[in-house]
Motif scaffolding. Sequence first.
Motif, PDB file in Angstrom:
ATOM      1  N   SER A 117      46.414 130.372   5.243  1.00  0.00           N
ATOM      2  CA  SER A 117      46.524 129.519   6.429  1.00  0.00           C
ATOM      3  C   SER A 117      45.617 128.305   6.275  1.00  0.00           C
ATOM      4  CB  SER A 117      46.128 130.305   7.687  1.00  0.00           C
ATOM      5  OG  SER A 117      44.800 130.788   7.560  1.00  0.00           O
ATOM      6  N   GLY A 118      46.087 127.188   6.760  1.00  0.00           N
ATOM      7  CA  GLY A 118      45.293 125.966   6.669  1.00  0.00           C
ATOM      8  C   GLY A 118      46.037 124.883   5.907  1.00  0.00           C
ATOM      9  N   ASP A 119      45.881 123.661   6.368  1.00  0.00           N
ATOM     10  CA  ASP A 119      46.543 122.522   5.747  1.00  0.00           C
ATOM     11  C   ASP A 119      45.609 121.880   4.716  1.00  0.00           C
ATOM     12  OD1 ASP A 119      48.455 120.629   5.197  1.00  0.00           O
ATOM     13  OD2 ASP A 119      47.807 119.294   6.827  1.00  0.00           O
ATOM     14  N   TYR A 120      45.267 122.636   3.709  1.00  0.00           N
ATOM     15  CA  TYR A 120      44.371 122.133   2.662  1.00  0.00           C
ATOM     16  C   TYR A 120      44.705 122.825   1.350  1.00  0.00           C
ATOM     17  CZ  TYR A 120      41.909 126.515   3.617  1.00  0.00           C
ATOM     18  OH  TYR A 120      41.609 127.835   3.813  1.00  0.00           O
ATOM     19  N   SER A 121      44.198 122.285   0.266  1.00  0.00           N
ATOM     20  CA  SER A 121      44.427 122.821  -1.072  1.00  0.00           C
ATOM     21  C   SER A 121      43.117 123.356  -1.631  1.00  0.00           C
ATOM     22  CB  SER A 121      44.991 121.739  -1.997  1.00  0.00           C
ATOM     23  OG  SER A 121      45.084 122.210  -3.331  1.00  0.00           O
ATOM     24  N   LEU A 122      43.230 124.360  -2.486  1.00  0.00           N
ATOM     25  CA  LEU A 122      42.048 124.932  -3.142  1.00  0.00           C
ATOM     26  C   LEU A 122      41.656 124.149  -4.399  1.00  0.00           C
ATOM     27  CD1 LEU A 122      42.696 128.771  -2.809  1.00  0.00           C
ATOM     28  CD2 LEU A 122      41.262 127.294  -1.385  1.00  0.00           C
ATOM     29  N   ALA A 123      42.332 123.049  -4.658  1.00  0.00           N
ATOM     30  CA  ALA A 123      41.974 122.156  -5.760  1.00  0.00           C
ATOM     31  C   ALA A 123      41.836 120.746  -5.213  1.00  0.00           C
ATOM     32  CB  ALA A 123      43.025 122.193  -6.872  1.00  0.00           C
ATOM     33  N   VAL A 124      40.699 120.110  -5.506  1.00  0.00           N
ATOM     34  CA  VAL A 124      40.400 118.782  -4.964  1.00  0.00           C
ATOM     35  C   VAL A 124      40.167 117.822  -6.136  1.00  0.00           C
ATOM     36  CG1 VAL A 124      38.884 117.417  -3.477  1.00  0.00           C
ATOM     37  CG2 VAL A 124      39.340 119.827  -2.937  1.00  0.00           C
ATOM     38  N   PRO A 125      40.946 116.733  -6.229  1.00  0.00           N
ATOM     39  CA  PRO A 125      40.796 115.816  -7.374  1.00  0.00           C
ATOM     40  C   PRO A 125      39.558 114.944  -7.249  1.00  0.00           C
ATOM     41  CG  PRO A 125      42.462 114.998  -5.864  1.00  0.00           C
ATOM     42  CD  PRO A 125      42.042 116.344  -5.334  1.00  0.00           C
ATOM     43  N   LEU A 126      39.091 114.465  -8.391  1.00  0.00           N
ATOM     44  CA  LEU A 126      37.938 113.565  -8.446  1.00  0.00           C
ATOM     45  C   LEU A 126      38.252 112.445  -9.433  1.00  0.00           C
ATOM     46  CD1 LEU A 126      34.984 112.875  -7.693  1.00  0.00           C
ATOM     47  CD2 LEU A 126      34.268 114.313  -9.619  1.00  0.00           C
ATOM     48  N   MET A 127      38.029 111.207  -8.988  1.00  0.00           N
ATOM     49  CA  MET A 127      38.295 110.039  -9.829  1.00  0.00           C
ATOM     50  C   MET A 127      37.365 108.913  -9.395  1.00  0.00           C
ATOM     51  SD  MET A 127      41.744 107.671  -9.936  1.00  0.00           S
ATOM     52  CE  MET A 127      42.806 109.080 -10.086  1.00  0.00           C
ATOM     53  N   PHE A 128      36.812 108.173 -10.370  1.00  0.00           N
ATOM     54  CA  PHE A 128      35.937 107.047 -10.064  1.00  0.00           C
ATOM     55  C   PHE A 128      36.639 105.706 -10.277  1.00  0.00           C
ATOM     56  CE2 PHE A 128      32.522 110.166 -11.536  1.00  0.00           C
ATOM     57  CZ  PHE A 128      32.314 110.622 -10.251  1.00  0.00           C
ATOM     58  N   TYR A 129      37.357 105.579 -11.377  1.00  0.00           N
ATOM     59  CA  TYR A 129      38.047 104.338 -11.707  1.00  0.00           C
ATOM     60  C   TYR A 129      39.523 104.650 -11.954  1.00  0.00           C
ATOM     61  CZ  TYR A 129      33.220 103.053 -12.754  1.00  0.00           C
ATOM     62  OH  TYR A 129      31.874 102.855 -12.684  1.00  0.00           O
ATOM     63  N   ALA A 130      40.405 103.852 -11.355  1.00  0.00           N
ATOM     64  CA  ALA A 130      41.841 104.065 -11.541  1.00  0.00           C
ATOM     65  C   ALA A 130      42.291 103.422 -12.852  1.00  0.00           C
ATOM     66  CB  ALA A 130      42.618 103.472 -10.373  1.00  0.00           C
ATOM     67  N   SER A 131      43.135 104.123 -13.565  1.00  0.00           N
ATOM     68  CA  SER A 131      43.650 103.622 -14.833  1.00  0.00           C
ATOM     69  C   SER A 131      44.801 102.656 -14.587  1.00  0.00           C
ATOM     70  CB  SER A 131      44.130 104.786 -15.717  1.00  0.00           C
ATOM     71  OG  SER A 131      44.755 104.306 -16.892  1.00  0.00           O
ATOM     72  N   LYS A 132      44.767 101.501 -15.246  1.00  0.00           N
ATOM     73  CA  LYS A 132      45.872 100.550 -15.170  1.00  0.00           C
ATOM     74  C   LYS A 132      46.957 100.899 -16.176  1.00  0.00           C
ATOM     75  CE  LYS A 132      42.948  96.719 -13.608  1.00  0.00           C
ATOM     76  NZ  LYS A 132      42.487  95.340 -13.904  1.00  0.00           N
ATOM     77  N   LYS A 133      46.639 101.777 -17.085  1.00  0.00           N
ATOM     78  CA  LYS A 133      47.580 102.136 -18.142  1.00  0.00           C
ATOM     79  C   LYS A 133      48.416 103.341 -17.758  1.00  0.00           C
ATOM     80  CE  LYS A 133      47.549 102.813 -23.172  1.00  0.00           C
ATOM     81  NZ  LYS A 133      46.683 102.950 -24.373  1.00  0.00           N
ATOM     82  N   TYR A 134      47.795 104.304 -17.060  1.00  0.00           N
ATOM     83  CA  TYR A 134      48.488 105.530 -16.671  1.00  0.00           C
ATOM     84  C   TYR A 134      48.421 105.648 -15.153  1.00  0.00           C
ATOM     85  CZ  TYR A 134      47.625 106.370 -21.613  1.00  0.00           C
ATOM     86  OH  TYR A 134      47.549 106.238 -22.981  1.00  0.00           O
ATOM     87  N   LYS A 135      49.535 105.444 -14.503  1.00  0.00           N
ATOM     88  CA  LYS A 135      49.594 105.427 -13.046  1.00  0.00           C
ATOM     89  C   LYS A 135      49.198 106.779 -12.463  1.00  0.00           C
ATOM     90  CE  LYS A 135      52.669 104.310  -9.196  1.00  0.00           C
ATOM     91  NZ  LYS A 135      54.034 103.905  -8.810  1.00  0.00           N
ATOM     92  N   GLY A 136      48.321 106.732 -11.479  1.00  0.00           N
ATOM     93  CA  GLY A 136      47.890 107.944 -10.807  1.00  0.00           C
ATOM     94  C   GLY A 136      46.792 108.703 -11.520  1.00  0.00           C
ATOM     95  N   ARG A 137      46.329 108.204 -12.653  1.00  0.00           N
ATOM     96  CA  ARG A 137      45.269 108.887 -13.388  1.00  0.00           C
ATOM     97  C   ARG A 137      44.013 108.032 -13.390  1.00  0.00           C
ATOM     98  NH1 ARG A 137      46.962 113.694 -15.695  1.00  0.00           N
ATOM     99  NH2 ARG A 137      44.705 113.992 -15.518  1.00  0.00           N
ATOM    100  N   GLY A 138      42.912 108.655 -13.765  1.00  0.00           N
ATOM    101  CA  GLY A 138      41.636 107.970 -13.797  1.00  0.00           C
ATOM    102  C   GLY A 138      41.366 107.302 -15.138  1.00  0.00           C
ATOM    103  N   LYS A 139      40.355 106.470 -15.142  1.00  0.00           N
ATOM    104  CA  LYS A 139      39.972 105.724 -16.336  1.00  0.00           C
ATOM    105  C   LYS A 139      38.587 106.156 -16.789  1.00  0.00           C
ATOM    106  CE  LYS A 139      38.723 101.068 -17.847  1.00  0.00           C
ATOM    107  NZ  LYS A 139      38.563  99.653 -17.411  1.00  0.00           N
ATOM    108  N   SER A 140      38.461 106.441 -18.061  1.00  0.00           N
ATOM    109  CA  SER A 140      37.166 106.807 -18.635  1.00  0.00           C
ATOM    110  C   SER A 140      36.305 105.560 -18.794  1.00  0.00           C
ATOM    111  CB  SER A 140      37.369 107.486 -20.000  1.00  0.00           C
ATOM    112  OG  SER A 140      36.138 107.608 -20.692  1.00  0.00           O
ATOM    113  N   VAL A 141      34.995 105.723 -18.653  1.00  0.00           N
ATOM    114  CA  VAL A 141      34.095 104.591 -18.867  1.00  0.00           C
ATOM    115  C   VAL A 141      34.030 104.206 -20.337  1.00  0.00           C
ATOM    116  CG1 VAL A 141      32.658 105.056 -16.854  1.00  0.00           C
ATOM    117  CG2 VAL A 141      32.123 106.166 -19.025  1.00  0.00           C
ATOM    118  N   PHE A 142      34.573 105.050 -21.218  1.00  0.00           N
ATOM    119  CA  PHE A 142      34.597 104.743 -22.646  1.00  0.00           C
ATOM    120  C   PHE A 142      35.867 103.995 -23.047  1.00  0.00           C
ATOM    121  CE2 PHE A 142      31.941 108.824 -23.404  1.00  0.00           C
ATOM    122  CZ  PHE A 142      30.841 108.190 -22.850  1.00  0.00           C
ATOM    123  N   ASP A 143      36.788 103.761 -22.086  1.00  0.00           N
ATOM    124  CA  ASP A 143      37.993 103.000 -22.371  1.00  0.00           C
ATOM    125  C   ASP A 143      37.734 101.514 -22.152  1.00  0.00           C
ATOM    126  OD1 ASP A 143      39.348 105.292 -22.968  1.00  0.00           O
ATOM    127  OD2 ASP A 143      40.239 105.524 -20.975  1.00  0.00           O
ATOM    128  N   GLY A 144      38.771 100.703 -22.348  1.00  0.00           N
ATOM    129  CA  GLY A 144      38.645  99.281 -22.103  1.00  0.00           C
ATOM    130  C   GLY A 144      37.804  98.548 -23.130  1.00  0.00           C
TER     131      GLY A 144
END
Length: 358
Positions: free
Chosen positions: A219-246
Amino acid sequence: MSIFDKIGERMREKVKNWLRLNPAPQQSFNINEYTTRETEIIRSQLWYRGDANELYQFFHQLTGVQGSFWGSVPSGGTVRKVHSGIPAIIADTLAYIVKSDMDGIEAPEVWNELAESIDFTNIVGQAIVDTLVEGDGAFRISVNGDKIGLDFIGASRCEYEDDEIIIHTQYPAKNRIFTLTERHGKGYVESRLYDENGHEVPLDTVPELAGIEPYIEFSGDYSLAVPLMFYASKKYKGRGKSVFDGGKSDCFDSLDEVISQWWDAVRAGRVKQYIPESMIPRDPHTGALLPPDQFGNNYISVSVPVIEGVSPEIKTVQPDINYEAFVSAYTNALLMCLQGLVSPATLGIDVGKISMLF
């Protein structure tokens, strides 16, 4: 339109006709990506691990990279390839800054007790490092009776589809590798097990998974998995960007090249002794000439000219090393690695003093 506008329009038309301006033709370009997202994650992980042997193996197998220091093979294999360790220092320092400021968070007493039992501060610290390195990830909450667990899953094992977070975990069993796929959505968790060929098999095929239900609702309107992202990737939509990229990977490669060449020059620039053959140390048992080595009695054998009045002597030569050029290259390469991420002072590096030494 006024008379002045009409005159201006006619003048522009005449100039255009006189210059005979033709519109630029449309062009199409085909650009081939030489790495996949999975390959980029592995590359970032290896930069963070900082093992020179692993970096050497990876870049030698990576196709499409030209001019890479780690991917090149020096003639004779005499150049010792040294890794700076800067990528790991950057990620660990940024994570420590955030982790050290978490002491001021206020929460109910129930949460404080739970956070202590699951070591929440250290989990967050590791999650920050993994997210900076791999680009994104997800916190996963697990419940086993009265016990609540929390861990962080890196981007290499996570996928995102609509509102679901998919987590992959490999389990070895019966001399085979099985993959557990968990789909976390709001109010449910679906678990499926696949073999090496992608065929679904029962969960109890792996003894560790025998007690897991294929589909769990709560019961509950929530998920047991919570995503974490700091920088959005311009190369892969919906994914994060590593600080070692670019471009940072190229900067790390250049810094390692400068350091390796510097130490190679230091090794080659050690004091050299030119010793007449008659004065070379010999083995006391066999009388054979003792061979030189790179770190001990390094000498060069020379013949003595047969000239009257000339006696054999040992000559010591100290080659000159252009330290100023190496320091300048090192400083510039280091600043390129840190640019946009962290200041040298935060890492305890005084670039000004390094430049003033020479």
